[in-house]
Design a protein around this motif. Sequence first.
Motif, PDB file in Angstrom:
ATOM      1  N   PRO A  90       0.829  -1.210   0.000  1.00 21.75           N
ATOM      2  CA  PRO A  90       0.000   0.000   0.000  1.00 21.75           C
ATOM      3  C   PRO A  90       0.864   1.262   0.000  1.00 21.75           C
ATOM      4  O   PRO A  90       2.049   1.174   0.332  1.00 21.75           O
ATOM      5  N   PRO A  91       0.283   2.429  -0.378  1.00 23.19           N
ATOM      6  CA  PRO A  91       1.082   3.658  -0.455  1.00 23.19           C
ATOM      7  C   PRO A  91       1.931   3.873   0.812  1.00 23.19           C
ATOM      8  O   PRO A  91       1.407   3.855   1.920  1.00 23.19           O
ATOM      9  N   GLY A  92       3.228   4.062   0.625  1.00 22.71           N
ATOM     10  CA  GLY A  92       4.123   4.345   1.746  1.00 22.71           C
ATOM     11  C   GLY A  92       4.608   3.123   2.501  1.00 22.71           C
ATOM     12  O   GLY A  92       5.313   3.270   3.501  1.00 22.71           O
ATOM     13  N   ARG A  93       4.239   1.951   2.042  1.00 29.56           N
ATOM     14  CA  ARG A  93       4.681   0.738   2.757  1.00 29.56           C
ATOM     15  C   ARG A  93       5.304  -0.271   1.794  1.00 29.56           C
ATOM     16  O   ARG A  93       4.718  -0.608   0.768  1.00 29.56           O
ATOM     17  N   MET A  94       6.491  -0.776   2.171  1.00 30.51           N
ATOM     18  CA  MET A  94       7.072  -1.925   1.472  1.00 30.51           C
ATOM     19  C   MET A  94       6.475  -3.190   2.107  1.00 30.51           C
ATOM     20  O   MET A  94       5.894  -3.143   3.192  1.00 30.51           O
ATOM     21  N   HIS A  95       6.670  -4.330   1.435  1.00 35.21           N
ATOM     22  CA  HIS A  95       6.181  -5.600   1.992  1.00 35.21           C
ATOM     23  C   HIS A  95       6.758  -5.841   3.391  1.00 35.21           C
ATOM     24  O   HIS A  95       7.915  -5.522   3.667  1.00 35.21           O
ATOM     25  N   ALA A  96       5.964  -6.480   4.233  1.00 34.02           N
ATOM     26  CA  ALA A  96       6.366  -6.718   5.623  1.00 34.02           C
ATOM     27  C   ALA A  96       7.600  -7.627   5.728  1.00 34.02           C
ATOM     28  O   ALA A  96       7.693  -8.654   5.063  1.00 34.02           O
TER      29      ALA A  96
ATOM     30  N   THR B 298       1.492  -6.531  24.547  1.00 30.28           N
ATOM     31  CA  THR B 298       1.843  -5.409  23.677  1.00 30.28           C
ATOM     32  C   THR B 298       1.656  -5.896  22.245  1.00 30.28           C
ATOM     33  O   THR B 298       2.312  -6.850  21.814  1.00 30.28           O
ATOM     34  N   VAL B 299       0.727  -5.270  21.537  1.00 28.27           N
ATOM     35  CA  VAL B 299       0.381  -5.740  20.192  1.00 28.27           C
ATOM     36  C   VAL B 299       0.913  -4.773  19.137  1.00 28.27           C
ATOM     37  O   VAL B 299       0.606  -3.580  19.159  1.00 28.27           O
ATOM     38  N   LEU B 300       1.733  -5.291  18.239  1.00 33.10           N
ATOM     39  CA  LEU B 300       2.244  -4.517  17.112  1.00 33.10           C
ATOM     40  C   LEU B 300       1.606  -5.060  15.840  1.00 33.10           C
ATOM     41  O   LEU B 300       1.582  -6.279  15.639  1.00 33.10           O
ATOM     42  N   VAL B 301       1.113  -4.152  15.005  1.00 29.97           N
ATOM     43  CA  VAL B 301       0.428  -4.576  13.777  1.00 29.97           C
ATOM     44  C   VAL B 301       1.315  -4.295  12.567  1.00 29.97           C
ATOM     45  O   VAL B 301       1.843  -3.201  12.408  1.00 29.97           O
ATOM     46  N   THR B 302       1.472  -5.311  11.727  1.00 30.18           N
ATOM     47  CA  THR B 302       2.249  -5.157  10.485  1.00 30.18           C
ATOM     48  C   THR B 302       1.466  -5.787   9.323  1.00 30.18           C
ATOM     49  O   THR B 302       0.294  -6.124   9.481  1.00 30.18           O
ATOM     50  N   HIS B 303       2.094  -5.899   8.128  1.00 28.98           N
ATOM     51  CA  HIS B 303       1.415  -6.481   6.957  1.00 28.98           C
ATOM     52  C   HIS B 303       0.082  -5.750   6.770  1.00 28.98           C
ATOM     53  O   HIS B 303      -0.955  -6.348   6.534  1.00 28.98           O
ATOM     54  N   ASN B 304       0.150  -4.423   6.893  1.00 29.95           N
ATOM     55  CA  ASN B 304      -1.023  -3.557   6.963  1.00 29.95           C
ATOM     56  C   ASN B 304      -1.596  -3.327   5.560  1.00 29.95           C
ATOM     57  O   ASN B 304      -0.848  -3.104   4.611  1.00 29.95           O
ATOM     58  N   PHE B 305      -2.924  -3.384   5.442  1.00 31.15           N
ATOM     59  CA  PHE B 305      -3.592  -3.146   4.153  1.00 31.15           C
ATOM     60  C   PHE B 305      -3.736  -1.658   3.849  1.00 31.15           C
ATOM     61  O   PHE B 305      -4.021  -1.275   2.719  1.00 31.15           O
ATOM     62  N   SER B 306      -3.561  -0.795   4.876  1.00 34.54           N
ATOM     63  CA  SER B 306      -3.848   0.630   4.689  1.00 34.54           C
ATOM     64  C   SER B 306      -2.578   1.425   4.386  1.00 34.54           C
ATOM     65  O   SER B 306      -1.468   0.944   4.600  1.00 34.54           O
ATOM     66  N   ARG B 307      -2.772   2.660   3.904  1.00 27.47           N
ATOM     67  CA  ARG B 307      -1.631   3.519   3.558  1.00 27.47           C
ATOM     68  C   ARG B 307      -0.847   3.901   4.812  1.00 27.47           C
ATOM     69  O   ARG B 307      -1.367   3.801   5.926  1.00 27.47           O
ATOM     70  N   SER B 308       0.370   4.377   4.636  1.00 29.24           N
ATOM     71  CA  SER B 308       1.151   4.866   5.777  1.00 29.24           C
ATOM     72  C   SER B 308       0.647   6.255   6.162  1.00 29.24           C
ATOM     73  O   SER B 308       0.007   6.928   5.348  1.00 29.24           O
ATOM     74  N   PRO B 309       0.940   6.712   7.392  1.00 33.73           N
ATOM     75  CA  PRO B 309       0.436   8.016   7.844  1.00 33.73           C
ATOM     76  C   PRO B 309       0.864   9.184   6.948  1.00 33.73           C
ATOM     77  O   PRO B 309       0.168  10.186   6.859  1.00 33.73           O
TER      78      PRO B 309
ATOM     79  N   SER C 207       1.251   9.111   3.657  1.00 36.26           N
ATOM     80  CA  SER C 207       0.929   8.894   2.244  1.00 36.26           C
ATOM     81  C   SER C 207      -0.525   9.202   1.924  1.00 36.26           C
ATOM     82  O   SER C 207      -1.362   9.306   2.819  1.00 36.26           O
ATOM     83  N   LYS C 208      -0.770   9.338   0.634  1.00 33.88           N
ATOM     84  CA  LYS C 208      -2.135   9.556   0.164  1.00 33.88           C
ATOM     85  C   LYS C 208      -2.580   8.339  -0.645  1.00 33.88           C
ATOM     86  O   LYS C 208      -1.747   7.537  -1.057  1.00 33.88           O
ATOM     87  N   GLY C 209      -3.896   8.255  -0.886  1.00 35.80           N
ATOM     88  CA  GLY C 209      -4.421   7.151  -1.687  1.00 35.80           C
ATOM     89  C   GLY C 209      -4.566   5.892  -0.857  1.00 35.80           C
ATOM     90  O   GLY C 209      -4.313   5.878   0.344  1.00 35.80           O
ATOM     91  N   GLY C 210      -4.978   4.826  -1.542  1.00 41.20           N
ATOM     92  CA  GLY C 210      -5.134   3.556  -0.844  1.00 41.20           C
ATOM     93  C   GLY C 210      -6.223   3.602   0.211  1.00 41.20           C
ATOM     94  O   GLY C 210      -7.100   4.480   0.204  1.00 41.20           O
ATOM     95  N   PHE C 211      -6.178   2.660   1.127  1.00 43.59           N
ATOM     96  CA  PHE C 211      -7.172   2.600   2.208  1.00 43.59           C
ATOM     97  C   PHE C 211      -6.742   3.499   3.371  1.00 43.59           C
ATOM     98  O   PHE C 211      -5.563   3.576   3.698  1.00 43.59           O
ATOM     99  N   GLU C 212      -7.735   4.127   4.006  1.00 40.09           N
ATOM    100  CA  GLU C 212      -7.468   4.923   5.209  1.00 40.09           C
ATOM    101  C   GLU C 212      -6.980   4.040   6.347  1.00 40.09           C
ATOM    102  O   GLU C 212      -7.358   2.869   6.439  1.00 40.09           O
ATOM    103  N   ILE C 213      -6.169   4.632   7.237  1.00 41.63           N
ATOM    104  CA  ILE C 213      -5.678   3.878   8.393  1.00 41.63           C
ATOM    105  C   ILE C 213      -6.840   3.652   9.362  1.00 41.63           C
ATOM    106  O   ILE C 213      -7.504   4.613   9.765  1.00 41.63           O
TER     107      ILE C 213
END
Length: 263
Positions: A15-21, A216-227, A229-235
């Motif tokens: 997704p915009p602003g993110r490389m693969h996890a 403590t939960v960390l979320v990765t492999h995210n479907f949404s755009r990075s904070p 970036s524009k486009g893609g799915f909203e966080i």
Amino acid sequence: MAEVLFIGSGNAFSPPGRMHAAALFDRNILVDAPPTILPQLRNSGVFPSHIKHLLFTHWHADHTFGFPFLMLNRSKMASIENGEEFLNVHCRPGGKERMELLCKTGFPGSLETEIEDKVIWNQDEKGELEGTDWSFERFPVRHTPETDPHGYRMIHSSGLTILHCGDSGPCEEIEKRASDSDIVILEMGVPDFVNSPFHHNPSDIESFVNRHPDATVLVTHNFSRSPSSKGGFEIPKLPEKVVQLKDGDSLKISDEGSFVVKN
Ligand SMILES: [Zn+2]
Ligand SMILES: [Zn+2]
């Protein structure tokens, strides 16, 4: 001091602003090898040939197709980068054959000797990661069955335990290990309108946090755009204590096992 660097935080669609996890422990243990692994490592100032251990979670391309590039770099650049001679690859049975085929397809004639002579293949389900402060245990998760999906419990010499769940929907194997892990890394590969048993969506993350209030939960492999970036799915909005990782975020661990998340 130990460190886990999140060199990518996106799902298979980048997704915009993110490389693969992918996650990098102490700059020499890599969990998964996405297709763009070389630039992902370089962005973090890590020479690809300095990786000592590579752990595969499953066979999907966003987790494995960087292997030929990693091997190409090692075959040509290890001496220039003053890198490691051998790469330890920890994977399920059949992994060696898959990776050989991938390398033969991508760089025919170039990597056969390198793979035979310079890779140490390990199919053990748990063990020490030699030359590091970490050991691992592999466990099955719920994802496309044909990819032989697994997660890794990573145990630091301080006793700190990180449950890296790979790609998986909610499952019993994660549940039973979550309560005695300090940190749980969950994927969130799909938005709420997708109801797949093989991925967590935001509602699944929320109910996980409700069941495990101390984790403590960390979320990765995210479907949404990075904070940024524009486009893609909203966080998506998640409970405040959940950290949605961005590329370049890290986890700093003290020798006593206390930790901070740099987000
Ligand atoms: Zn994936
Ligand atoms: Zn997958």
